[in-house]
Design a protein around this motif. Structure first.
Motif, PDB file in Angstrom:
ATOM      1  N   ARG A 100       0.864  -1.188   0.000  1.00  0.00           N
ATOM      2  CA  ARG A 100       0.000   0.000   0.000  1.00  0.00           C
ATOM      3  C   ARG A 100       0.893   1.227   0.000  1.00  0.00           C
ATOM      4  O   ARG A 100       1.859   1.276   0.755  1.00  0.00           O
ATOM      5  N   ASP A 102       1.121   3.804   1.536  1.00  0.00           N
ATOM      6  CA  ASP A 102       0.832   4.546   2.758  1.00  0.00           C
ATOM      7  C   ASP A 102       1.957   5.528   3.037  1.00  0.00           C
ATOM      8  O   ASP A 102       3.072   5.360   2.547  1.00  0.00           O
ATOM      9  N   GLY A 107       5.594   1.788  12.282  1.00  0.00           N
ATOM     10  CA  GLY A 107       4.651   0.685  12.109  1.00  0.00           C
ATOM     11  C   GLY A 107       3.827   0.755  10.833  1.00  0.00           C
ATOM     12  O   GLY A 107       2.859   0.021  10.679  1.00  0.00           O
ATOM     13  N   TYR A 109       4.351   0.669   6.736  1.00  0.00           N
ATOM     14  CA  TYR A 109       5.304   0.467   5.653  1.00  0.00           C
ATOM     15  C   TYR A 109       4.558   0.339   4.332  1.00  0.00           C
ATOM     16  O   TYR A 109       3.348   0.147   4.317  1.00  0.00           O
ATOM     17  N   PHE A 112       4.322  -4.729   3.641  1.00  0.00           N
ATOM     18  CA  PHE A 112       4.176  -5.282   4.987  1.00  0.00           C
ATOM     19  C   PHE A 112       3.589  -6.686   4.886  1.00  0.00           C
ATOM     20  O   PHE A 112       3.164  -7.115   3.818  1.00  0.00           O
ATOM     21  N   GLN A 114       1.149  -9.879   6.403  1.00  0.00           N
ATOM     22  CA  GLN A 114      -0.013 -10.275   7.209  1.00  0.00           C
ATOM     23  C   GLN A 114      -0.158 -11.785   7.191  1.00  0.00           C
ATOM     24  O   GLN A 114       0.190 -12.450   6.219  1.00  0.00           O
ATOM     25  N   ARG A 262     -14.111   0.669  10.295  1.00  0.00           N
ATOM     26  CA  ARG A 262     -12.819   0.332   9.688  1.00  0.00           C
ATOM     27  C   ARG A 262     -12.824   0.767   8.230  1.00  0.00           C
ATOM     28  O   ARG A 262     -13.872   0.838   7.602  1.00  0.00           O
ATOM     29  N   ALA A 282      -2.921  -0.432  15.462  1.00  0.00           N
ATOM     30  CA  ALA A 282      -3.497  -1.772  15.645  1.00  0.00           C
ATOM     31  C   ALA A 282      -2.524  -2.854  15.189  1.00  0.00           C
ATOM     32  O   ALA A 282      -1.841  -2.712  14.173  1.00  0.00           O
ATOM     33  N   LEU A 283      -2.469  -3.938  15.947  1.00  0.00           N
ATOM     34  CA  LEU A 283      -1.637  -5.086  15.565  1.00  0.00           C
ATOM     35  C   LEU A 283      -2.353  -5.952  14.542  1.00  0.00           C
ATOM     36  O   LEU A 283      -1.718  -6.720  13.817  1.00  0.00           O
ATOM     37  N   GLY A 284      -3.669  -5.866  14.542  1.00  0.00           N
ATOM     38  CA  GLY A 284      -4.419  -6.690  13.594  1.00  0.00           C
ATOM     39  C   GLY A 284      -5.855  -6.226  13.582  1.00  0.00           C
ATOM     40  O   GLY A 284      -6.287  -5.508  14.488  1.00  0.00           O
ATOM     41  N   GLY A 309      -1.250  -8.280  11.631  1.00  0.00           N
ATOM     42  CA  GLY A 309      -0.138  -7.658  10.899  1.00  0.00           C
ATOM     43  C   GLY A 309       1.187  -8.097  11.502  1.00  0.00           C
ATOM     44  O   GLY A 309       1.481  -7.781  12.654  1.00  0.00           O
TER      45      GLY A 309
HETATM   46  P1  AMP Z   1      -6.248  -4.041   7.339  1.00  0.00           P
HETATM   47  O1  AMP Z   1      -5.854  -4.978   6.229  1.00  0.00           O
HETATM   48  O2  AMP Z   1      -6.206  -2.614   6.947  1.00  0.00           O
HETATM   49  O3  AMP Z   1      -7.490  -4.483   8.028  1.00  0.00           O
HETATM   50  O4  AMP Z   1      -5.099  -4.154   8.437  1.00  0.00           O
HETATM   51  C1  AMP Z   1      -4.894  -5.283   9.232  1.00  0.00           C
HETATM   52  C2  AMP Z   1      -3.547  -5.165   9.891  1.00  0.00           C
HETATM   53  O5  AMP Z   1      -2.514  -5.123   8.903  1.00  0.00           O
HETATM   54  C3  AMP Z   1      -3.311  -3.896  10.677  1.00  0.00           C
HETATM   55  O6  AMP Z   1      -3.842  -4.002  11.967  1.00  0.00           O
HETATM   56  C4  AMP Z   1      -1.810  -3.797  10.692  1.00  0.00           C
HETATM   57  O7  AMP Z   1      -1.254  -4.643  11.678  1.00  0.00           O
HETATM   58  C5  AMP Z   1      -1.432  -4.335   9.343  1.00  0.00           C
HETATM   59  N1  AMP Z   1      -1.166  -3.223   8.415  1.00  0.00           N
HETATM   60  C6  AMP Z   1      -2.035  -2.574   7.623  1.00  0.00           C
HETATM   61  N2  AMP Z   1      -1.414  -1.628   6.895  1.00  0.00           N
HETATM   62  C7  AMP Z   1      -0.104  -1.667   7.248  1.00  0.00           C
HETATM   63  C8  AMP Z   1       1.079  -0.953   6.864  1.00  0.00           C
HETATM   64  N3  AMP Z   1       1.044   0.004   5.928  1.00  0.00           N
HETATM   65  N4  AMP Z   1       2.252  -1.279   7.447  1.00  0.00           N
HETATM   66  C9  AMP Z   1       2.317  -2.270   8.382  1.00  0.00           C
HETATM   67  N5  AMP Z   1       1.247  -2.973   8.774  1.00  0.00           N
HETATM   68  C10 AMP Z   1       0.051  -2.692   8.224  1.00  0.00           C
END
Ligand code: AMP
Length: 430
Positions: A100, A102, A107, A109, A112, A114, A262, A282-284, A309
């Motif tokens: 992404r 971002d 935390g 990146y 990243f 998952q 979300r 958030a960690l996940g 994550g």
């Molecule tokens: P999501 O897919 O947006 O529901 O995110 C789920 C989890 O993925 C988050 O709680 C983070 O732990 C991790 N995550 C999402 N975006 C990032 C990012 N840009 N860098 C690192 N971890 C990420």
């Protein structure tokens, strides 16, 4: 994007290994989906935020494609097509890198990792409860402490907005604002979308309904959403999920927040994120998405999932000083050191024997003295040194040294592999 050096790579693989173990223990089967998918597929329901942050491009065949920003769309594609007649519940697991664009920060990146667990085919609250418990189990096994689950329910917010006549696309805009905790802007938007005064005050009440006393917050939501039928149904669903989780006696720490949304658009029911006190990211996160499969041409199929994550779990482990255990098969490493040049071939030969027994074995390759080689092995956390010297060899023996205990003894060569596998300790008198 970043390089993960050996220590970090090791920690990441350890988390991945634990995540995979959890998948096995709960009956989630792994699938491996492509890193690049059709842009249309990935953009369909990911939400504006993620849509704008995709690495999208045209391939040499002129197809519009993107690097995957999440796993759920790929899983939904699979379940709507190839796996459509699989018996339900269908439980799938994936792990890998996502992309992404971002803004890089602590935390966050652009590449990243998952783990992802998807439970497809059950709309029942015990399915939501399982996803919450599984997430707890993963974090607990990794040794994390004091984490809590922030929980909400999209059905409550969407129920109010739908009854107020707000079309889905505008609802999505609102969810994006709530995801960013921009409550006042969300209320302005509600005004602009002609939500009634009663609707606005209901939303305001919802944004205030939060806390760790679950029953009290549920009660407050109940009073607030009176008259909004589908919001009340959603509330009942949330109550049932929470009670299942609480009655299962695992002691999950819950922070309930009715105005929590979300960024991903496809959520329809319970949603959650998990946090440790040391970090405000958030960690996940995960939740229920009951309409995504239809969007990809599948049968209407309820589903719920979570994506822990890995990068952030790694940061949390570092913050809490949680040690990374050795990867499977890496627990007892050995170095073989010949004391003389003539014994190099014997060292190579013995190292091959040890590896045949599954013992990770290195040979002294720098021509160092025994003491230098030992201090290097010690620094690298190696468990045993096998020292080959001419006198012991004449008796068919080698010196086996326990680097942790800093003691050693002569052991018959034929016994070395089994002794190491048994976790050999030097006799105390030596
Ligand atoms: P999501 O897919 O947006 O529901 O995110 C789920 C989890 O993925 C988050 O709680 C983070 O732990 C991790 N995550 C999402 N975006 C990032 C990012 N840009 N860098 C690192 N971890 C990420």
């Amino acid at each position: 994007m970043r390089d993960l050096l050996p220590n970090e790579a090791n920690q990441m693989r350890y988390i991945e290994q634990t995540a995979r173990r959890i998948a096995q223990l709960y009956g989630y089967r792994e699938v491996i989906t492509p890193t690049i998918e059709s842009y249309e597929l990935l953009a369909a329901k990911s939400g504006e935020e993620i849509r704008q942050r995709m690495y999208a491009f045209s391939d040499l065949g002129g197809r519009r494609v993107a690097l995957r920003p999440e796993f759920t769309a790929s899983i939904a594609r699979l379940v709507a097509t190839t796996l459509r007649s699989e018996p339900k519940p269908l439980k799938l697991f994936c792990v890998g890198s996502l992309y992404r664009y971002d803004e890089p920060q602590y935390g966050r990146y652009r590449e990243f990792w998952q783990a992802d667990y998807e439970l497809i085919g059950s709309g029942r609250p015990e399915a939501d409860a399982e996803i919450l418990l599984l997430t707890h189990d993963l974090l607990k096994r990794l040794g994390l402490r004091n984490y809590h689950f922030k929980i909400g329910h999209m059905g409550i917010l969407r129920g109010i907005l739908s009854q107020e006549g707000v079309p889905e696309e505008q609802q999505n805009r609102m969810m994006q604002l709530l995801d960013k905790k921009r409550w006042e802007e969300a209320l302005h938007l509600a005004h602009a979308l002609h939500v009634s005064e009663r609707g606005i005050s209901t939303l305001r009440g919802i944004f205030e309904a939060k806390g760790d006393d679950t029953d009290q917050v549920l009660q407050k939501i109940h009073q607030t959403v009176k008259g909004y039928e589908s919001a009340l149904e959603a509330l009942e669903n949330l109550r049932e999920i929470l009670h299942l989780v609480m009655d299962s006696q695992v002691g999950l720490k819950i922070w309930l927040e009715a105005g929590f949304a979300r960024g991903l658009e496809y959520y329809t029911g319970m949603i959650f994120e998990v946090y440790v006190p040391e970090m405000n990211i958030a960690l996940g996160g995960g939740g229920r998405y009951d309409h995504l499969l239809e969007l990809f041409g599948g049968e209407p199929t309820p589903a719920v999932g979570v994506a822990p994550g890995i990068d952030r779990i790694m940061l949390a482990m570092q913050r809490q000083n949680v040690p990374t255990k050795a990867l499977e098969g890496q627990e007892r490493r050995v170095v073989v050191i010949p004391v003389r040049e003539e014994l190099r071939a014997r060292a190579l030969e013995l190292s091959m024997r040890l590896r045949e027994h599954g013992i990770p074995t290195e040979v002294e390759l720098m021509g160092r003295t025994v003491s230098r080689s030992l201090s290097d092995a010690d620094r690298r956390g190696i468990a045993y040194a096998v020292i080959l010297g001419p006198e012991e060899l004449r008796e068919g023996k080698v010196v086996l040294r326990d680097l942790g205990e800093r003691r050693q003894a002569a052991v018959r060569i034929v016994d070395v592999p089994t002794e190491i596998l048994k976790g050999w300790r030097p006799p105390s008198e030596s």
